[in-house]
Structures are given as C-alpha cells and as structure tokens.
Design a protein around this motif. Structure first.
Motif, mmCIF file in Angstrom:
data_model
loop_
_atom_site.group_PDB
_atom_site.id
_atom_site.type_symbol
_atom_site.label_atom_id
_atom_site.label_comp_id
_atom_site.label_asym_id
_atom_site.label_seq_id
_atom_site.Cartn_x
_atom_site.Cartn_y
_atom_site.Cartn_z
ATOM 1 N N GLU A 98 15.286 7.858 1.021
ATOM 2 C CA GLU A 98 15.889 8.164 -0.231
ATOM 3 C C GLU A 98 16.561 9.521 -0.172
ATOM 4 O O GLU A 98 16.074 10.445 0.462
ATOM 5 C CB GLU A 98 14.877 8.098 -1.382
ATOM 6 C CG GLU A 98 13.632 8.953 -1.231
ATOM 7 C CD GLU A 98 12.656 8.706 -2.381
ATOM 8 O OE1 GLU A 98 13.005 8.949 -3.542
ATOM 9 O OE2 GLU A 98 11.535 8.258 -2.089
ATOM 10 N N HIS B 118 17.072 4.348 -7.593
ATOM 11 C CA HIS B 118 15.685 3.904 -7.625
ATOM 12 C C HIS B 118 14.903 4.646 -8.703
ATOM 13 O O HIS B 118 15.272 5.756 -9.089
ATOM 14 C CB HIS B 118 15.065 4.058 -6.225
ATOM 15 C CG HIS B 118 14.084 5.167 -6.117
ATOM 16 N ND1 HIS B 118 12.746 4.977 -6.364
ATOM 17 C CD2 HIS B 118 14.223 6.464 -5.795
ATOM 18 C CE1 HIS B 118 12.122 6.134 -6.191
ATOM 19 N NE2 HIS B 118 12.988 7.051 -5.859
ATOM 20 N N ASP C 78 7.459 2.091 -5.815
ATOM 21 C CA ASP C 78 7.400 3.518 -5.483
ATOM 22 C C ASP C 78 5.939 3.904 -5.183
ATOM 23 O O ASP C 78 5.526 5.039 -5.431
ATOM 24 C CB ASP C 78 7.967 4.403 -6.604
ATOM 25 C CG ASP C 78 8.456 5.766 -6.089
ATOM 26 O OD1 ASP C 78 8.510 5.949 -4.856
ATOM 27 O OD2 ASP C 78 8.767 6.643 -6.911
ATOM 28 N N HIS D 241 14.534 13.173 1.493
ATOM 29 C CA HIS D 241 14.329 13.331 0.048
ATOM 30 C C HIS D 241 14.785 14.730 -0.371
ATOM 31 O O HIS D 241 14.608 15.690 0.390
ATOM 32 C CB HIS D 241 12.826 13.156 -0.227
ATOM 33 C CG HIS D 241 12.461 13.049 -1.659
ATOM 34 N ND1 HIS D 241 12.487 14.128 -2.513
ATOM 35 C CD2 HIS D 241 12.043 11.990 -2.400
ATOM 36 C CE1 HIS D 241 12.108 13.725 -3.716
ATOM 37 N NE2 HIS D 241 11.838 12.434 -3.675
ATOM 38 N N HIS E 171 17.715 8.905 -5.260
ATOM 39 C CA HIS E 171 16.673 9.528 -6.092
ATOM 40 C C HIS E 171 17.360 10.545 -6.988
ATOM 41 O O HIS E 171 17.949 11.513 -6.495
ATOM 42 C CB HIS E 171 15.632 10.198 -5.181
ATOM 43 C CG HIS E 171 14.609 11.011 -5.918
ATOM 44 N ND1 HIS E 171 13.306 10.599 -6.085
ATOM 45 C CD2 HIS E 171 14.689 12.230 -6.516
ATOM 46 C CE1 HIS E 171 12.626 11.522 -6.761
ATOM 47 N NE2 HIS E 171 13.449 12.526 -7.035
ATOM 48 N N HIS F 24 11.028 -0.458 -2.838
ATOM 49 C CA HIS F 24 10.786 0.970 -2.615
ATOM 50 C C HIS F 24 9.285 1.249 -2.522
ATOM 51 O O HIS F 24 8.583 1.267 -3.529
ATOM 52 C CB HIS F 24 11.399 1.776 -3.760
ATOM 53 C CG HIS F 24 11.558 3.233 -3.479
ATOM 54 N ND1 HIS F 24 12.781 3.846 -3.324
ATOM 55 C CD2 HIS F 24 10.644 4.221 -3.304
ATOM 56 C CE1 HIS F 24 12.622 5.137 -3.086
ATOM 57 N NE2 HIS F 24 11.319 5.402 -3.072
HETATM 58 ZN ZN LIG Z 1 12.292 8.886 -5.422
#
Ligand SMILES: [Zn+2]
Ligand SMILES: [Zn+2]
Length: 256
Positions: free
Chosen positions: A95, A155, A205, A64, A131, A7
């Motif tokens: 995500e 994640h 991330d 997202h 997420h 990620h």
């Molecule tokens: Zn995230």
C-alpha cells in the motif's frame, strides 16, 4: 462463490504464527483468495513468501506512508526487482499513499515515495492499493497527475461522499473494511450506499478493524464475510450479489 479479502497483513505477529489455521478458517467461510499487502520492503518480501506457500494468497508490494522516512536510496529498484523476479505472485503495488492523521513520516517523504511508486506502477502496468487517511486533497491531487495511466483501489475508505465521487471519477475502486459495522460509522454507511456495487471491494485490513461482533479482537480474512454481509444490508441487496460482484471487481483489477 468467491469471496476475496483484498487487503490483509498476515505477516503481522498476531497472525503469522498461526497462518495455516488462519487460511483454513478463511476457506471454510468461502474466502478463497487473499491479497497480502506489503508496507515495507521486508513485509513485501513476506507477502511474496506467503504467496509462494499458499495458492490462496497473492502479494502486493510497496511502502506505506508511515515508513517513508528512512528508506534506502535504491528502494524503487528493490521493489521493481521484487516484482520482476516474482511476476506470477505479485498482483499490485502498495500500500502507498498519504497519512496525515498520524504523520509518522514527514509529509515531504510521504509525497515523494507515493509519487515514485505511482511512476513505477505506470511503468510496470500494475494496479495500486491506495492508503489515504486525513489526506484526501493531496492524495487526489497526486492521483490526478496519473489520470488514465494508473488505476487501483482506495483501501479502507475513510472519506465522505464527495471524496468517494472524486475517487470514482478518477477510475478507482473503493474498498471497505469492518469499520462500516461500527455503531458510530453512520457517515461511512452513507458512502457505502452511494458507491455502486460495480465499483466496490471488500477487505479486512487484518489484524486491525475487526467487524462487529468481533470489534477489538484480532481480525482475520474469514471475517471479510461480515463486511460483505454489512454491505448487503446497507444497500439492501442480496448477499450473494455482493459476493459475486465485489469478487468479480477484485478478480478483474488484480487479474486473480
Ligand atoms: Zn492502509
Ligand atoms: Zn493495510
């Protein structure tokens, strides 16, 4: 030995201008595969662009929860087209999910966009990158609807041991970032201890959440090694074992 950063946000302004060097530093640390994760239609396109440019990079495309308020009507068709036109580069959708911590978009929009992307993942038979921040109950309830149909990974896991159990029961992997190295992350380290290695993955991330001793600085895929080292220490297992099993998990889920 293959370390996989599952990620990354390399299209971030903090990393994109220096991408050649970011990727080569990752390779020097044994990180030979990186999944670049989209958060909007635009950044999903960027993910694909990077995947075409670097053999080490693979793309995930999705919206997202923060960015669900002002979407074009045809965004699902757009995502679908991105996948179908770039099958060899796109390895996941996301995500996607819910973020009630910041609530940048209304809950109603977050939920609707999450569900539509899960339906698309089922249709396209792609894994999902979830997420979930401060929205465990609703996230699990929605994923329950897709049980045995959609699979993927939670994640930057931020729940407790109970939530981890539920995610594992649904068949999901759990991925950890550099925040497991933070001083006050005792609770999170308990979850790391509990989740079997066979269901774990590692990620940065980046550019966020740099592990110690780089906390507060710009994160990059090379530092995923520190996340794997932290997991080895917490679980009291060999570092090589963490690398090989988490690598296998990611390579099986994303087919990379
Ligand atoms: Zn995230
Ligand atoms: Zn992310």
């Amino acid at each position: 030995m293959v370390l996989i950063d599952t990620h990354a946000h390399l299209d971030s302004k903090k990393l994109a201008p220096d991408l050649d060097r970011v990727v080569s530093r990752a390779k020097q640390k044994g990180v030979s595969r990186i999944i670049n994760v989209g958060i909007t239609l635009e950044s999903s396109q960027k993910s694909i662009e990077f995947a075409k440019r670097y053999p080490e990079i693979f793309a995930s495309v999705g919206i997202h929860p923060h960015d669900t308020e002002e979407l074009p009507d045809n965004y699902i068709e757009e995502i679908k087209k991105l996948v179908q036109d770039n099958r060899e580069y796109v390895v996941a959708l996301g995500e996607m999910g819910l973020d009630y911590y910041r609530n940048y978009s209304p809950k109603k929009n977050q939920k609707e966009t999450f569900i539509k992307q899960l339906e698309l993942a089922n249709e396209l038979q792609l894994p999902v990158i979830i997420h979930d921040r401060a929205a465990h109950e609703d996230t699990l309830e929605i994923l329950e609807e897709f049980k045995n149909e959609v699979f993927g990974v939670f994640h930057c896991f931020a729940g407790d041991e109970k939530i981890a159990d539920k995610a594992l029961d649904l068949g999901y992997f759990i991925s950890f970032t550099g925040n497991i190295t933070f001083k006050k992350a005792e609770e999170l380290r308990k979850v790391v201890k509990q989740v079997p290695l066979s269901r774990l993955m590692v990620e940065t991330d980046c550019p966020y959440l740099s592990p110690e001793p780089f906390r507060g600085k710009i994160n990059e895929p090379a530092y995923v090694r520190l996340v794997a080292e932290a997991i080895a220490e917490i679980k009291n297992v060999d570092f090589q074992e963490v690398v090989s099993i988490t690598g296998e998990n990611a390579s099986n889920l994303f087919k990379i």
